[in-house]
Scaffold this motif. Structure first.
Motif, PDB file in Angstrom:
ATOM      1  N   LEU A 176       0.871  -1.409  -0.115  1.00 30.57           N
ATOM      2  CA  LEU A 176      -0.295  -0.089  -0.278  1.00 30.57           C
ATOM      3  C   LEU A 176       1.008   1.587  -0.198  1.00 30.57           C
ATOM      4  O   LEU A 176       0.500   2.412  -0.559  1.00 30.57           O
ATOM      5  CB  LEU A 176      -0.984   0.018   1.111  1.00 30.57           C
ATOM      6  N   PHE A 177       1.512   1.456   0.947  1.00 30.81           N
ATOM      7  CA  PHE A 177       3.421   2.403   0.681  1.00 30.81           C
ATOM      8  C   PHE A 177       3.161   2.416  -0.656  1.00 30.81           C
ATOM      9  O   PHE A 177       3.274   4.574  -1.197  1.00 30.81           O
ATOM     10  CB  PHE A 177       4.168   2.219   1.822  1.00 30.81           C
ATOM     11  N   PHE A 178       4.250   1.868  -1.317  1.00 28.60           N
ATOM     12  CA  PHE A 178       4.319   2.166  -2.801  1.00 28.60           C
ATOM     13  C   PHE A 178       2.959   2.125  -3.723  1.00 28.60           C
ATOM     14  O   PHE A 178       3.106   2.921  -4.902  1.00 28.60           O
ATOM     15  CB  PHE A 178       4.894   0.864  -3.071  1.00 28.60           C
ATOM     16  N   ASP A 179       1.996   1.972  -3.293  1.00 31.29           N
ATOM     17  CA  ASP A 179       0.189   2.030  -4.288  1.00 31.29           C
ATOM     18  C   ASP A 179       0.392   3.449  -4.450  1.00 31.29           C
ATOM     19  O   ASP A 179       0.331   4.348  -4.778  1.00 31.29           O
ATOM     20  CB  ASP A 179      -0.676   1.533  -3.933  1.00 31.29           C
ATOM     21  N   PHE A 180       0.516   3.821  -3.078  1.00 31.72           N
ATOM     22  CA  PHE A 180       0.200   5.239  -2.461  1.00 31.72           C
ATOM     23  C   PHE A 180       1.316   6.059  -3.016  1.00 31.72           C
ATOM     24  O   PHE A 180       1.942   7.421  -3.470  1.00 31.72           O
ATOM     25  CB  PHE A 180       0.266   5.882  -1.199  1.00 31.72           C
ATOM     26  N   LEU A 181       2.735   5.743  -3.306  1.00 33.68           N
ATOM     27  CA  LEU A 181       4.059   6.312  -3.941  1.00 33.68           C
ATOM     28  C   LEU A 181       3.205   6.541  -5.248  1.00 33.68           C
ATOM     29  O   LEU A 181       3.384   7.820  -6.095  1.00 33.68           O
ATOM     30  CB  LEU A 181       4.913   6.018  -4.526  1.00 33.68           C
ATOM     31  N   GLY A 182       2.274   5.752  -5.635  1.00 33.25           N
ATOM     32  CA  GLY A 182       1.677   6.023  -6.736  1.00 33.25           C
ATOM     33  C   GLY A 182       0.425   6.824  -7.531  1.00 33.25           C
ATOM     34  O   GLY A 182       0.407   8.441  -8.468  1.00 33.25           O
ATOM     35  N   VAL A 183       0.230   7.246  -6.461  1.00 38.64           N
ATOM     36  CA  VAL A 183      -0.832   8.035  -6.408  1.00 38.64           C
ATOM     37  C   VAL A 183      -0.749   9.421  -6.740  1.00 38.64           C
ATOM     38  O   VAL A 183      -0.716  10.276  -7.237  1.00 38.64           O
ATOM     39  CB  VAL A 183      -1.802   8.014  -5.320  1.00 38.64           C
ATOM     40  N   ARG A 184       0.488   9.487  -6.139  1.00 38.31           N
ATOM     41  CA  ARG A 184       1.415  10.612  -5.351  1.00 38.31           C
ATOM     42  C   ARG A 184       2.639  11.280  -6.669  1.00 38.31           C
ATOM     43  O   ARG A 184       2.365  12.167  -7.073  1.00 38.31           O
ATOM     44  CB  ARG A 184       2.248  11.230  -4.423  1.00 38.31           C
ATOM     45  N   LEU A 185       2.709   9.793  -7.454  1.00 35.64           N
ATOM     46  CA  LEU A 185       3.372  10.172  -8.930  1.00 35.64           C
ATOM     47  C   LEU A 185       2.578  11.667  -9.924  1.00 35.64           C
ATOM     48  O   LEU A 185       1.579  11.225 -10.316  1.00 35.64           O
ATOM     49  CB  LEU A 185       3.844   9.214  -9.780  1.00 35.64           C
TER      50      LEU A 185
END
Length: 643
Positions: free
Chosen positions: A526-535
């Motif tokens: 989920l942490f890396f998912d959220f990085l994708g959302v912030r990209l």
């Protein structure tokens, strides 16, 4: 209110007549709810007002003194006024033998069951400060017993956030306190509070009205309770997960039958039956109002059909053997005949909402047409506990439509419409310009056509955000709609919209992210998912970055790839030719996410090690957006996205 903000106005004669009509159609002489809301009262605090460690008020009933009068003012729907007065009941209440509730100290209830060794706490409110005060109130009247277990009925913050106010995590880790939750609890908690957390918080301001003044012309209630507290939100991960559809456990000497009810009021939720106490706890699936199939703060659409099904199963399997039914909001219902009737009507309301929406969909009606047509059947319309104080048939029927058919209504003209500002400019031009549109809207205002005036003037505001007459007229229309609303959520949304149109919107800082305990509970996926959302996809155009991640303390590793403006990852993998490899403990990552530790500082301290081209990590993080919860809602966005 901010300086120079126009004060709220009075109800018009049309709004007064609308509100008076409720007095003629609903059974206000029925006082059973008031008796039930007071039943079992043990005691409360001299002043129900709580502050955090910095002295800021995080919850108070002091501002609601205006609710003392039984007669509703012209600016509040009488049905909502009644609900708002019921939700003022506060303090410690006995539900039945060994079961107690703290009510009115937050939007939700904290239930306390007396076990063999100590206390089983169910749903410790939103804020640790208030949960602590609620437990202290219990102990003042019932004795200083230790907490032996905590149960989270479901994955919404008002049912777990105060946990550190009732139990020390060291006791949990030592195995002295069990923490029990339904299947998928941690997954759903972190999803809801992280991936779409910023817009949900902003929209929740409209749903709950926490920023509105408490007054007959402002916030009077939230339907489920008074208002959400604003203290310290915490989370201790569960030590025991209920995974089977029905499980029986003995918790500190109390037999409990857990019934999972996924995708009802929350994606992860469960009912609890206590056979020895003849008591049924329905979490948030049967409360004293129509609930939300879709909350206007935003969330995944819920399954109304499953909701009715699980209530039906609980009624058949448990309620026939119960003397009391209660929930984690509002007040209980006592007596087997009464509670069976109550649950049947709750069940039938959600089933009717689901089935009749589907029936009209199959006749070709579109979501707004269904919403305009659908209402409670005559056999249920005088039942207070299914009135729409929190959810409404209008927006819930649209949610059912969305669950099955999505946002598109099938009309190709609506397949690719212009975005709001461009569409508004065209509409206003077709209306003959802003001045002509406003003049016509004033005529409709005089006729009480507030829904249309709000819609028409919103178009002018989006076309010309600085148009003061349009802003004022739109605000006036929203305000009257708020005064007329039976739903607390609609009232709050309308009145906050009016307030923001009449004042300068306060600018909120960039949102740092979820609270400490939520961040600790994030899976790395989920942490890396959220990085994708912030990209920021536009800034990432043409860039390719590959980073391997190592977490020695957990033994996990990830391969993260930026390519084609998308951030993807593989768990338990390493890319063969990365730009660099980042090694850090999960605890360090948490501190970086929470901005307790800057990445350069972590590197300098040796807490983060980078092998290879470390500039690629800096380049990647420079592509990430920060989010502000102060974005505009009732007018066009002022700031450039990702700027």
């Amino acid at each position: 209110m901010t300086a120079g903000t126009q004060s709220p106005k009075d109800a018009t004669s049309i709004t007064c007549a609308h509100n008076r009509s409720f007095l003629d159609t609903l059974p206000f002489g029925d006082r059973a709810d008031f008796e039930d809301a007071r039943r079992g009262f043990i005691g409360t605090l001299p002043k129900v007002e709580f502050r955090n460690a910095e002295g800021r008020v995080i919850y108070s009933l002091e501002d609601y003194a205006f609710l003392a009068g039984e007669q509703a003012p012209n600016t509040v729907n009488p049905s909502l006024w009644r609900q708002a007065r019921l939700n003022m009941a506060n303090g410690l209440f006995q539900v039945t033998d060994r079961i107690y509730q703290v009510r009115g100290f937050d939007i939700s209830n904290m239930t306390i069951i007396e076990g063999s060794r100590g206390l089983i706490v169910i749903d410790p409110l939103i804020s640790a400060e208030i949960a602590r005060a609620g437990l202290e109130l219990y102990r003042q009247h019932r004795g200083d017993k230790p907490v032996t277990a905590v149960i989270y009925s479901h994955s919404h913050v008002d049912h777990f956030g105060g946990v550190r106010g009732v139990v020390d995590e060291a006791e949990v880790k030592a195995g002295n306190v069990a923490v029990i939750a339904p299947d998928r609890f941690m997954e759903e908690v972190t999803k809801e509070n992280v991936l779409a957390g910023t817009p949900m918080i902003r929209r929740a301001m409209f749903q709950f009205g926490a920023l509105l003044p408490k007054s007959p012309r402002g916030q009077v209630d939230a339907g489920l309770g008074k208002v959400t507290s604003r203290g310290t939100v915490t989370l201790i991960p569960p030590t025991q997960i209920i995974k089977e559809p029905v499980e029986v456990h003995t918790v500190d000497g109390v037999e409990m039958v857990f019934q999972l009810t996924p995708d009802t009021e929350a994606p992860a939720e469960m009912h609890m039956f206590y056979p020895g106490l003849k008591a049924l706890n329905l979490a948030e699936n049967a409360t004293h109002n129509l609930h939300n199939i879709y909350p206007i703060r935003g969330a995944q659409v819920r399954d109304a059909n499953a909701w009715a099904k699980y209530l039906n199963e609980a009624r058949d399997r448990f309620a026939t053997k119960a003397d009391v039914v209660f929930a984690q909001h509002h007040w209980p219902v006592w007596g087997n005949a009464r509670l069976l009737d109550y649950l049947a009507k709750q069940r039938d309301t959600y089933k009717y909402l689901h089935d009749q929406t589907l029936r009209l969909m199959n006749h070709g009606l579109k979501a707004p047409e269904i919403a305009e047509r659908l209402a409670l059947p005559r056999s249920l319309e005088n039942e207070w506990h299914v009135r729409g104080y929190y959810g409404t048939f209008s927006h819930n029927s649209k949610a059912v439509y969305q669950r099955y058919l999505g946002w598109y209504d099938g009309n190709p003209a609506n397949l690719n419409p212009l975005p709001p500002v461009e569409r508004a400019k065209k509409y206003v031009a077709y209306m003959g310009g802003a001045e002509a549109a406003t003049a016509r809207a004033r005529e409709d205002w005089a006729k009480g056509e507030y829904r249309w005036v709000a819609e028409a003037m919103s178009q002018v505001v989006f076309a010309e955000p600085g148009n003061k007459p349009a802003r004022e007229l739109c605000a006036d229309a929203l305000e009257q709609l708020g005064y007329q609303a039976e739903a607390a959520t609609w009232r709050n949304a309308y009145l906050l919209g009016a307030h923001e149109l009449r004042s300068d919107l306060p600018r909120a800082p960039a949102r740092p992210g979820a609270g400490t305990d939520i961040v600790r509970g994030l899976t790395l996926d989920l942490f890396f998912d959220f990085l994708g959302v912030r990209l920021n996809g536009e800034k990432a155009e043409g860039k390719t970055i590959v980073v391997n991640w190592e977490f020695p303390d957990t033994g996990q590793r990830y391969a993260l790839t930026l390519q084609n403006c998308a951030l993807t990852y593989l768990a338990d993998r390493h890319a063969p030719e990365p730009d660099c490899t980042v090694t850090l403990d999960r605890t360090t990552l948490n501190r970086v996410i929470l901005r307790e530790l800057a990445l350069p500082e972590a590197l300098a301290q040796g807490l983060v090690r980078i092998a290879g081209n470390g500039m690629k990590v800096a380049e990647l993080f420079a592509l990430l957006d920060d989010f502000s919860m102060g974005f505009e809602v009732v007018e066009p966005l002022r700031s450039r996205i990702g700027g």
